[in-house]
Design a protein around this motif. Structure first.
Motif, PDB file in Angstrom:
ATOM      1  N   ARG A  28       0.824  -1.208   0.000  1.00 19.26           N
ATOM      2  CA  ARG A  28       0.000   0.000   0.000  1.00 19.26           C
ATOM      3  C   ARG A  28       0.860   1.261   0.000  1.00 19.26           C
ATOM      4  NH1 ARG A  28      -1.832  -4.286   2.126  1.00 19.26           N
ATOM      5  NH2 ARG A  28      -4.031  -4.835   2.169  1.00 19.26           N
ATOM      6  N   TRP A  29       1.928   1.260   0.784  1.00 16.82           N
ATOM      7  CA  TRP A  29       2.776   2.437   0.929  1.00 16.82           C
ATOM      8  C   TRP A  29       3.888   2.506  -0.103  1.00 16.82           C
ATOM      9  CZ3 TRP A  29       4.407   4.179   6.488  1.00 16.82           C
ATOM     10  CH2 TRP A  29       3.274   4.584   7.192  1.00 16.82           C
ATOM     11  N   GLY A  30       4.424   1.353  -0.468  1.00 13.85           N
ATOM     12  CA  GLY A  30       5.630   1.299  -1.287  1.00 13.85           C
ATOM     13  C   GLY A  30       6.819   0.852  -0.446  1.00 13.85           C
ATOM     14  N   SER A  31       7.730   0.140  -1.064  1.00 14.90           N
ATOM     15  CA  SER A  31       8.863  -0.444  -0.328  1.00 14.90           C
ATOM     16  C   SER A  31       9.810   0.607   0.226  1.00 14.90           C
ATOM     17  CB  SER A  31       9.635  -1.405  -1.239  1.00 14.90           C
ATOM     18  OG  SER A  31       8.875  -2.563  -1.513  1.00 14.90           O
ATOM     19  N   GLU A  60      10.445   9.478  -5.306  1.00 16.13           N
ATOM     20  CA  GLU A  60       9.756   8.835  -6.422  1.00 16.13           C
ATOM     21  C   GLU A  60       8.432   8.224  -5.990  1.00 16.13           C
ATOM     22  OE1 GLU A  60      11.080   4.991  -8.671  1.00 16.13           O
ATOM     23  OE2 GLU A  60      12.229   6.671  -9.495  1.00 16.13           O
ATOM     24  N   GLU A  61       8.401   7.595  -4.809  1.00 19.07           N
ATOM     25  CA  GLU A  61       7.155   6.985  -4.325  1.00 19.07           C
ATOM     26  C   GLU A  61       6.145   8.025  -3.882  1.00 19.07           C
ATOM     27  OE1 GLU A  61       8.468   2.520  -2.854  1.00 19.07           O
ATOM     28  OE2 GLU A  61       7.878   4.011  -1.366  1.00 19.07           O
ATOM     29  N   ARG A  62       6.633   9.180  -3.406  1.00 19.96           N
ATOM     30  CA  ARG A  62       5.705  10.233  -2.934  1.00 19.96           C
ATOM     31  C   ARG A  62       5.126  11.032  -4.094  1.00 19.96           C
ATOM     32  NH1 ARG A  62       9.971  11.648   1.334  1.00 19.96           N
ATOM     33  NH2 ARG A  62       9.359  10.454   3.181  1.00 19.96           N
ATOM     34  N   ALA A  63       5.797  11.005  -5.234  1.00 17.67           N
ATOM     35  CA  ALA A  63       5.356  11.824  -6.375  1.00 17.67           C
ATOM     36  C   ALA A  63       3.978  11.341  -6.860  1.00 17.67           C
ATOM     37  CB  ALA A  63       6.368  11.730  -7.510  1.00 17.67           C
TER      38      ALA A  63
END
Length: 393
Positions: free
Chosen positions: A270-273, A388-391
């Motif tokens: 759900r969040w990303g690694s 990158e994951e927050r974008a």
């Protein structure tokens, strides 16, 4: 067209085989108190034997990476051969256990063959799970954490289990794990074709590819802290416990890392690694810094701190491996993971030797906060993947 669903039996087989194969890691550590009493060995012998295995693992991972073993040959066959060879080395250690020099050589050889078990198991998982790899590796490394912590549980049970039974039992378990994985798993659908030559340029992505470099350097910061914390836990617990109580407490603290691995894998979907790895790295670093305060805290706070540290110090590991496996060149995933393990374990040995040496003259409250250097540098390195994951997508 979506890829076919992974059969349900794949993950349980991987987890059981990884647990069985990596049980070789601490086969001798678990019986060292008996050997020390029977043969008169010094307390430092366990550290020397552990270092011999770690150096063997570093040598093995370096050879396996440079020769691209896991990418040139069928990974499950590599796993089988190395599990059987590691089991044979443990039988050899049992046979010559009274000869300390021979025991050191057998443990070095065991570490060498573990290079074909731990990182190769991750390569096999990456082949089967193009989606949900973080969750799969979370369970896989959770098995490794429980296996590592079990040395303390075996120590607590030492009076009931004679040391030859433990050593031979671990050897049989490892061999069974190799056979199980080879027999129960075929080649995954759509597996990348095996390479026929060395992949020097692919190995270079550890430094040249920004995404791979970010996850690898984050992993190195994690490795500065992880194994040194594991070595120091009995010293921390010895400020309040002794004997069997200390062994069980150490097992619970270190085994709690399985919760961080498995739970982190679930949250990563759900969040990303990168965010899961960063959060756990930050929390374990905060636990390092809290040492001076928590050593004198009431029992409830003291043990809660240690359990939280145990959960988070291990829980980021599978997510770093997930990030590296996803971003490495597909034809060289096994070699990149293996090279990363080799360097990471080299860092862990340097950290262990430094902190154990300083522990003779520096109080734990002043020493252990310096472990936070690793998490701090790891978080700094992880910034590109976090951004990158927050974008927005």
């Amino acid at each position: 067209m979506s890829p076919p669903a992974t059969p349900r039996h794949v993950l349980p087989v991987l987890v059981l085989a990884q647990f069985a194969g990596t049980s070789l890691w601490f086969a001798v550590n678990a019986v060292m108190p008996d050997l020390q009493r029977e043969l008169g060995w010094a307390t430092s012998a366990v550290g020397t034997l552990t270092s011999a295995l770690q150096f063997g693992f570093i040598a093995g991972t370096l050879v396996f990476a440079l020769l691209a073993i896991a990418d040139r040959f069928a990974p499950r066959r590599v796993f089988l051969v190395c599990a059987l060879a590691g089991a044979a080395c443990t039988v050899g250690a049992w046979w010559t256990v009274r000869d300390y020099t021979s025991l050191l050589l057998w443990r070095f050889a065991t570490g060498f063959f573990l290079a074909g078990i731990y990182p190769v198991g991750m390569k096999i998982a990456a082949q089967w799970y193009s989606k949900g790899l973080g969750a799969a590796l979370g369970l896989l490394i959770a098995a490794l954490v429980v296996g590592s912590a079990s040395a303390h549980a075996l120590r607590a049970l030492g009076d009931a289990l004679p040391w030859p039974t433990l050593m031979l039992g671990v050897a049989a378990l490892a061999a069974a794990g190799g056979v199980l994985l080879y027999a129960a798993l075929g080649d995954p659908p759509g597996a990348v074709a095996r390479v026929s030559q060395l992949q020097w340029r692919a190995l270079g992505t550890v430094w040249t590819d920004p995404r791979v470099r970010s996850s690898v350097l984050g992993y190195f910061g994690h490795m500065w802290e992880l194994y040194t914390m594991w070595v120091m836990v009995p010293l921390i617990l010895a400020t309040r416990l002794s004997g069997t109580g200390l062994s069980w407490a150490a097992f619970l603290v270190l085994g709690a890392g399985a919760l961080g691995c498995a739970g982190g894998g679930w949250v990563a979907q759900r969040w990303g690694s990168a965010r899961v790895a960063g959060a756990q790295l930050a929390m374990s670093g905060a636990c390092c810094l809290a040492t001076p305060l928590m050593l004198g805290a009431p029992d409830l706070a003291f043990y809660a701190w240690l359990v939280l540290w145990g959960i988070t110090v291990s829980g980021d590991s599978p997510q770093f491996s997930t990030l590296t496996a996803r971003n490495a060149p597909p034809q060289a995933v096994g070699s990149v993971l293996t090279l990363t393990n080799s360097i990471g374990f080299g860092i862990s040995i340097a950290s262990i030797l430094l902190f154990v040496w300083l522990a003779d003259s520096v109080p734990l409250g002043a020493l252990l906060p310096w472990l936070a250097i690793g998490p701090a540098l790891g978080l700094w390195a992880l910034r590109p993947l976090l951004a990158e994951e927050r974008a927005p997508r």
